[in-house]
Design an enzyme around this catalytic site. Structure first.
Site, short mmCIF file in Angstrom:
data_model
loop_
_atom_site.label_atom_id
_atom_site.label_comp_id
_atom_site.label_asym_id
_atom_site.label_seq_id
_atom_site.Cartn_x
_atom_site.Cartn_y
_atom_site.Cartn_z
N HIS A 1 -14.15 -45.28 -21.05
CA HIS A 1 -13.69 -44.64 -19.82
C HIS A 1 -12.30 -44.07 -20.05
O HIS A 1 -11.46 -44.69 -20.72
CB HIS A 1 -13.63 -45.66 -18.67
CG HIS A 1 -14.82 -45.62 -17.76
ND1 HIS A 1 -15.62 -46.70 -17.50
CD2 HIS A 1 -15.34 -44.59 -17.01
CE1 HIS A 1 -16.58 -46.36 -16.65
NE2 HIS A 1 -16.43 -45.08 -16.34
N GLU B 1 -15.74 -50.16 -22.89
CA GLU B 1 -16.61 -51.02 -22.06
C GLU B 1 -17.45 -51.96 -22.92
O GLU B 1 -17.91 -51.59 -23.99
CB GLU B 1 -17.54 -50.13 -21.22
CG GLU B 1 -16.79 -49.13 -20.35
CD GLU B 1 -15.91 -49.77 -19.28
OE1 GLU B 1 -16.00 -51.00 -19.07
OE2 GLU B 1 -15.13 -49.03 -18.65
N CYS C 1 -21.82 -43.59 -15.41
CA CYS C 1 -21.28 -43.98 -16.71
C CYS C 1 -22.03 -45.19 -17.25
O CYS C 1 -22.49 -45.21 -18.39
CB CYS C 1 -19.79 -44.27 -16.61
SG CYS C 1 -18.84 -42.77 -16.35
N1 PCA Z 1 -17.32 -41.15 -14.25
C1 PCA Z 1 -18.28 -41.76 -13.35
C2 PCA Z 1 -19.53 -40.93 -13.49
C3 PCA Z 1 -19.14 -39.71 -14.25
C4 PCA Z 1 -17.78 -39.97 -14.74
O1 PCA Z 1 -17.13 -39.23 -15.51
C5 PCA Z 1 -18.48 -43.26 -13.61
O2 PCA Z 1 -17.49 -43.92 -13.96
O3 PCA Z 1 -19.58 -43.78 -13.47
#
Ligand code: PCA
Length: 207
Positions: free
Chosen positions: A167, A81, A143
């Site tokens: 991610h 990200e 996140c």
């Molecule tokens: N993914 C979510 C919150 C916790 C996770 O593992 C997100 O993409 O915000």
């Protein structure tokens, strides 16, 4: 000087019973094999608790590298990200609450860029056969909350850490056959280990 790395993932959420990010945070800290001092934590998927935990961990650990991770259902690659924004929306979180637009740090800057050398991370992951791409923003849920909180904490406390967020796709057993993309755990591990290697080498040459 040994590089100190803080690695975070999350609890399962949204009715799921696994979260690759929490599992891989623990595994990476245990067997990254990269000659750094690594600490892993699994964070709650609860607004404000997630950022509070991240802030505490950074203040306590004063890490050189913060690798934060979370699950992105539907992702087909590792996804690095680029920005964290001061905005939270979504839910119900694991405390059962929904939010429709809250500042993560009231009065804080609107956004921060990740400090990771993103193009190098992507190249290193792809070189070892693990698909990876970048994404502009980590979204508006927990996140993004921990990415923003980590960057904001380091900025406020003048901690010179390399901070960023990856991610992760689901594991194959989390999706029904043919019903969604996934990536095997050992493949995800290999890509993340390659990225961590870049981050640790960058820290060693910087000090
Ligand atoms: N993914 C979510 C919150 C916790 C996770 O593992 C997100 O993409 O915000």
């Amino acid at each position: 000087m040994v590089t100190t790395v803080l690695i975070t993932g999350f609890d399962p959420f949204g009715g799921g019973d696994r979260n690759p990010s929490g599992e891989l945070a623990l595994e990476l800290a245990e067997r990254h094999g990269l000659g750094a001092d690594a600490r892993a934590e699994v964070l709650p998927v609860v607004f404000r608790q997630a950022s509070g935990a991240m802030r505490r961990l950074i203040t306590e650990t004063r890490p050189d590298v913060v690798l934060a991770m979370g699950l992105a259902g539907g992702a087909t690659t590792l996804r690095v990200e680029r920005i964290g924004v001061n905005f939270f929306r979504g839910g119900p979180d694991n405390a059962g609450d929904r939010y429709d637009g809250e500042e993560i740090a009231p009065g804080g800057p609107p956004a921060y860029f990740s400090m990771f050398p993103i193009d190098r991370l992507l190249a290193e992951s792809r070189d070892c056969g693990v698909p990876a791409r970048d994404s502009l923003s980590a979204g508006s849920y927990c996140c993004n909350e921990v990415l923003y909180a980590a960057l904001h904490t380091c900025a406020e406390q003048s901690i010179e850490a390399s901070v960023g967020f990856v991610h992760l796709p689901a594991f194959p057993d989390m999706v029904g056959e043919g019903s969604g993309p996934s990536m095997a755990r050992e493949v995800q591990f290999r890509g993340l280990q390659a990225m961590l290697g870049v981050l640790i080498r960058a820290d060693e040459t910087a000090t």
